[in-house]
Design an enzyme around this catalytic site. Structure first.
Site, mmCIF file in Angstrom:
data_model
loop_
_atom_site.group_PDB
_atom_site.id
_atom_site.type_symbol
_atom_site.label_atom_id
_atom_site.label_comp_id
_atom_site.label_asym_id
_atom_site.label_seq_id
_atom_site.Cartn_x
_atom_site.Cartn_y
_atom_site.Cartn_z
ATOM 1 N N THR A 281 0.843 -1.198 0.000
ATOM 2 C CA THR A 281 0.000 0.000 0.000
ATOM 3 C C THR A 281 0.876 1.245 0.000
ATOM 4 O O THR A 281 0.637 2.195 -0.747
ATOM 5 C CB THR A 281 -0.926 0.005 1.233
ATOM 6 O OG1 THR A 281 -1.747 -1.159 1.207
ATOM 7 C CG2 THR A 281 -1.808 1.236 1.257
ATOM 8 N N GLN A 333 -10.198 1.888 -3.321
ATOM 9 C CA GLN A 333 -9.763 1.565 -1.959
ATOM 10 C C GLN A 333 -8.455 2.277 -1.656
ATOM 11 O O GLN A 333 -7.500 2.214 -2.433
ATOM 12 C CB GLN A 333 -9.584 0.054 -1.797
ATOM 13 C CG GLN A 333 -9.186 -0.350 -0.381
ATOM 14 C CD GLN A 333 -9.234 -1.854 -0.156
ATOM 15 O OE1 GLN A 333 -9.783 -2.597 -0.968
ATOM 16 N NE2 GLN A 333 -8.676 -2.305 0.945
ATOM 17 N N ASP A 334 -8.415 2.973 -0.499
ATOM 18 C CA ASP A 334 -7.190 3.639 -0.023
ATOM 19 C C ASP A 334 -6.720 4.746 -0.966
ATOM 20 O O ASP A 334 -5.533 4.857 -1.277
ATOM 21 C CB ASP A 334 -6.065 2.616 0.176
ATOM 22 C CG ASP A 334 -6.303 1.695 1.350
ATOM 23 O OD1 ASP A 334 -7.369 1.800 1.979
ATOM 24 O OD2 ASP A 334 -5.437 0.857 1.628
ATOM 25 N N ARG A 423 -14.061 3.413 10.106
ATOM 26 C CA ARG A 423 -13.901 2.209 10.924
ATOM 27 C C ARG A 423 -12.495 2.218 11.520
ATOM 28 O O ARG A 423 -11.565 2.811 10.947
ATOM 29 C CB ARG A 423 -14.152 0.937 10.119
ATOM 30 C CG ARG A 423 -13.242 0.732 8.925
ATOM 31 C CD ARG A 423 -13.534 -0.586 8.243
ATOM 32 N NE ARG A 423 -12.640 -0.828 7.115
ATOM 33 C CZ ARG A 423 -12.388 -2.028 6.612
ATOM 34 N NH1 ARG A 423 -12.927 -3.118 7.167
ATOM 35 N NH2 ARG A 423 -11.593 -2.168 5.568
ATOM 36 N N TRP A 425 -9.103 1.297 12.072
ATOM 37 C CA TRP A 425 -7.983 0.532 11.527
ATOM 38 C C TRP A 425 -7.014 0.122 12.637
ATOM 39 O O TRP A 425 -6.467 -0.976 12.641
ATOM 40 C CB TRP A 425 -7.284 1.398 10.473
ATOM 41 C CG TRP A 425 -6.143 0.763 9.762
ATOM 42 C CD1 TRP A 425 -5.938 -0.571 9.533
ATOM 43 C CD2 TRP A 425 -5.032 1.443 9.163
ATOM 44 N NE1 TRP A 425 -4.759 -0.755 8.820
ATOM 45 C CE2 TRP A 425 -4.194 0.458 8.580
ATOM 46 C CE3 TRP A 425 -4.672 2.787 9.054
ATOM 47 C CZ2 TRP A 425 -3.014 0.787 7.915
ATOM 48 C CZ3 TRP A 425 -3.518 3.112 8.376
ATOM 49 C CH2 TRP A 425 -2.695 2.115 7.812
#
Length: 520
Positions: A281, A333-334, A423, A425
């Site tokens: 990531t 995502q991300d 949420r 992490w």
């Protein structure tokens, strides 16, 4: 090598200043101080068996000793990690290992800043840099885990550096000194930079144009030229209209870089790295910035890997005192990795699906448009995933005066997907939405569990005076760490002035941008 040598010289020089002044060697006193920390055993071991064997007389002396010890062990760990390269058995291990080398370098830089007597480091600065140093090491670990290669190389990197940094964080006062704002910008934005942001056509040191009308045809070539300049004064690169397929890394040595585009629809930097494609990531970012004082204005940062490739970052920033003004961040995502340090986003557009604003910076988003997109079948949208791992880190995500909306592709299937504000992490995840418009896409529960009861008692999630059809708190989660903020005093802790030591920016500045994007 030269940089490493300067780190060592500074480390030794600080030691030599302290040691003669304090001659006491009673180990029981050192043990007493260490017992005040979260991890007393490594503290006692390294302080009693290293060159720092003296008893501090006050907390500030012990804190400086603790940072010195963390610095010494980080240098040792970096050296050890370098030697592990040949032990990597495949490309995925190599990718995670390569990230760790960069992250240890950044950790050493941040510890060094904290120790440097010439830095004029405040408690707030120190807490920022120590928080970032700890985040770096957590990111190193995460890279091995997400690529599924934690079994061999990572255990060989085992050390006590994270615990030693946790000790330094616990001993710091971390005061949030009051700052002012000038002409509508955070006080750490210098007058010359304010003028550049206010200008409709700021003077550029270099121009990038794909048609050959500038100094360079690629942004990378312009950044390479900027790296050859002498000094670290503000350096402005005008990136003319075009779609630039480049993966850029604006590293620690490239300080005070400003990228100015021709507007969100016109200047686009795009890439497609992803975790499914073999990147971590951390390394999937189309643009990654760690050089302090970075400013971007009027640019779209995009990752086109798509939802099927999972984590795929458009922008990663670990740049301290960085500003993103009227920029757009597009991914799934991300999308936007606010990795570490102090960051400010003003009048920006952010698009994504899962955890698309995430990281462990101290970051404020003001007057931004946040668009949830259509995720993959079976997925749920989560706008934020904040990554605070230690209660003493001065980090979190603060979203002010913004709008949370469904993008056109989600709007068409709104009843098929649930969207949450965030949420947890990490254990001490901290996020607040304040005076923000929440549209119908926001689920009545507001927030989503990460994994069962994980972090529900230790997180800090707050909502303050939000509006819109998704803003009702009557059916919100009942976690211990969630609260509806009713006190203006509590809410003020997450304003620009208090949270990132700036001041609230005023609207109305031009920065050569006159159009807004809308993804279809």
């Amino acid at each position: 090598m030269a940089a490493k040598f300067s780190f060592l010289i500074l480390f030794v020089s600080v030691s030599s200043i302290l040691s003669p002044a304090l001659l006491t060697t009673a180990s029981s006193d050192i043990n007493w101080w260490c017992n005040q920390t979260p991890y007393p055993e490594p503290c006692k071991h390294f302080m009693n068996h290293g060159p720092h064997h003296f008893a501090p007389r006050q907390k500030s002396e012990f804190r400086q000793m603790a940072v010195q010890i963390a610095m010494e062990r980080a240098l040792n760990a970096e050296s050890h990690t370098k030697g592990l390269g040949p032990k990597c058995r495949n490309e995925r291990e190599k990718a995670a290992w390569a990230d760790c080398l960069k992250l240890y370098e950044n950790t050493i830089l941040q510890l060094n800043q904290t120790l440097d007597p010439n830095t004029k480091c405040t408690d707030f600065d120190a807490q920022t840099w120590l928080s970032a140093a700890l985040t770096n090491l957590e990111t190193c670990r995460a890279g091995f885990a997400e690529l599924g290669v934690s079994d061999f190389v990572f255990p060989l990197m085992s050390n006590n550096v994270s615990k030693l940094i946790c000790n330094t964080l616990a001993m710091n006062n971390g005061s949030t000194e009051k700052q002012t704002y000038r002409h509508g910008f955070p006080s750490w934005v210098r007058p010359g930079d304010r003028k550049l942001l206010q200008s409709s056509s700021p003077a550029a040191n270099l121009v990038v144009a794909q048609d050959g009308s500038g100094n360079y045809r690629t942004i990378k070539a312009a950044l390479d030229a900027a790296a050859r300049r002498s000094g670290t004064a503000r350096f402005v690169i005008h990136v003319k209209s075009g779609v630039y397929g480049e993966n850029l890394e604006i590293g620690n040595k490239l300080k005070n870089i400003m990228l100015v585009g021709d507007g969100l629809r016109n200047t686009i930097i795009t890439g497609s790295r992803s975790v499914v494609g073999g990147s971590t990531t951390f390394n999937s970012a189309t643009v990654a910035v760690t050089g302090d004082g970075f400013i971007a204005c009027g640019i779209t940062f995009r990752n086109t890997a798509g939802p099927q490739n999972h984590q795929a970052v458009a922008l990663r920033s670990g740049s301290d005192l960085s500003v993103f003004y009227r920029c757009s961040f597009e991914g799934y995502q991300d999308t936007l990795y606010a990795h570490s340090q102090r960051q400010f986003y003003k009048e920006c557009y952010i698009y994504g699906t899962v955890d698309f604003i995430f990281g462990n910076a101290a970051v404020v988003f003001q007057n931004c448009m946040i668009y949830a997109r259509r995720p993959m079948s079976g997925q749920q949208n989560t706008i934020t995933a904040q990554g605070r791992t230690n209660p003493n880190q001065n980090t979190g995500i603060s979203i002010h005066n913004s709008r949370v909306m469904a993008s056109p592709d989600l709007q068409q299937v709104l009843s098929s997907f649930r969207t949450f504000l965030g949420r947890p992490w990490k254990q001490y995840s901290r996020t607040v939405f304040m005076k923000t418009y929440l549209d119908t896409l926001v689920d009545p529960a507001g927030w989503l569990e990460w994994d069962g009861n994980f972090a529900l008692n230790t997180l800090y999630y707050g909502e303050y005076r939000n509006s819109g059809p998704g803003s009702s708190t009557s059916r919100r989660v009942n976690w211990r760490g969630y609260r509806v903020i009713t006190s203006a005093t509590e809410a003020s802790k997450f304003t620009v002035a208090n949270f990132i030591a700036g001041g609230i920016m005023a609207a109305g500045h031009q920065c050569a941008i006159h159009v807004w994007p809308l993804i279809h």
